[in-house]
Design an enzyme around this catalytic site. Structure first.
Site: not given
Ligand code: HPA
Ligand code: MG
Length: 225
Positions: A141, A149, A201, A145, A147
């Site tokens: 992954e 997900t 993205d 962030d 956690g």
């Molecule tokens: N950037 C891109 N995608 C993301 C981020 C990020 O900081 N945090 C969670 N998905």
């Molecule tokens: Mg994204």
């Protein structure tokens, strides 16, 4: 490097980039001209990502070498990290007497709109994970962030009864609402800023950027949905 904290005894969080890390001025690097107004700084240069990935590959080989694994790449953001990590493992397999037979599979998650996470997580490609049963699975992954997900994904993958699950996360973000979840292999711990590039993205833009950069307010405006 000034401002970078490196604890010798605690490598669990990978390279810890502190909140006061300003990043590098964009002028010191090359990047696509079409993003010239859209970035604040180069947060992690591509070469550093590659160097760190090489070491993660070594750690993975040391732990899992001589087992068969199924690499489960979490799309879309994880494609670049997964490809580079698999490449590094391949190099190690060619140059040592350990080997790590790998299958690569893909799963797609979507939960972000603009720079905000949405509560409804979509998992695609999860129907046919029955091949994971009894296997050693390495989930790859790009970013963890809160956690949440990853927790949902782990529950989902566990339902297919793999023998073992390990997680490699390139980035772990320090967020106030975090569950404290840490992947088994972490590239970098970063501050709570929205980063793009290296396949990460913002509304599908910036995947074509090599470095991990901080998006500018102007970039957020320009590509907002
Ligand atoms: N950037 C891109 N995608 C993301 C981020 C990020 O900081 N945090 C969670 N998905
Ligand atoms: Mg994204």
């Amino acid at each position: 490097m000034a401002g970078w904290e490196r604890k010798q005894t605690d490598t669990d969080k990978g390279i810890v980039i502190p909140d006061n890390w300003p990043g590098y001025p964009l002028d010191l690097f090359t990047f696509p001209e079409h993003y010239s107004e859209d970035l604040d700084c180069v947060y992690i240069p591509h070469g550093v990502i590659m160097d760190r990935t090489e070491r993660l590959a070594r750690n993975i080989m040391e732990d899992l070498g001589d087992h068969d694994i199924v690499v489960l790449c979490v799309l879309k953001g994880g494609y670049q990290f997964c490809a580079d990590l698999v490449d590094c493992i391949k190099v190690l397999c060619r140059n040592s007497n350990k080997t790590l037979p790998m299958r690569v599979d893909f799963i797609r998650l979507k939960s972000y709109l603009n720079d905000q996470s949405t509560p409804d997580l979509h998992i695609e490609g999860a129907e046919n994970l029955s091949g994971l049963s009894g296997k050693n699975v390495l989930i790859v992954e790009a970013i963890v962030d809160t956690g949440k997900t990853m927790k949902t994904l782990l529950d989902h993958v566990e339902a297919f009864r793999p023998k073992m699950i390990k997680v490699a996360g390139l980035l772990v973000k320090r967020v106030p609402s975090g569950t404290g979840y840490l992947p088994d292999y972490v590239g970098f711990e970063i501050s709570n800023r929205f980063v793009v590039g290296y396949a990460l993205d913002y509304n599908e833009y910036f995947r074509d950027l090599n470095h991990i950069c901080v998006i500018s307010d102007r970039g957020k405006q320009k590509y907002k949905i």
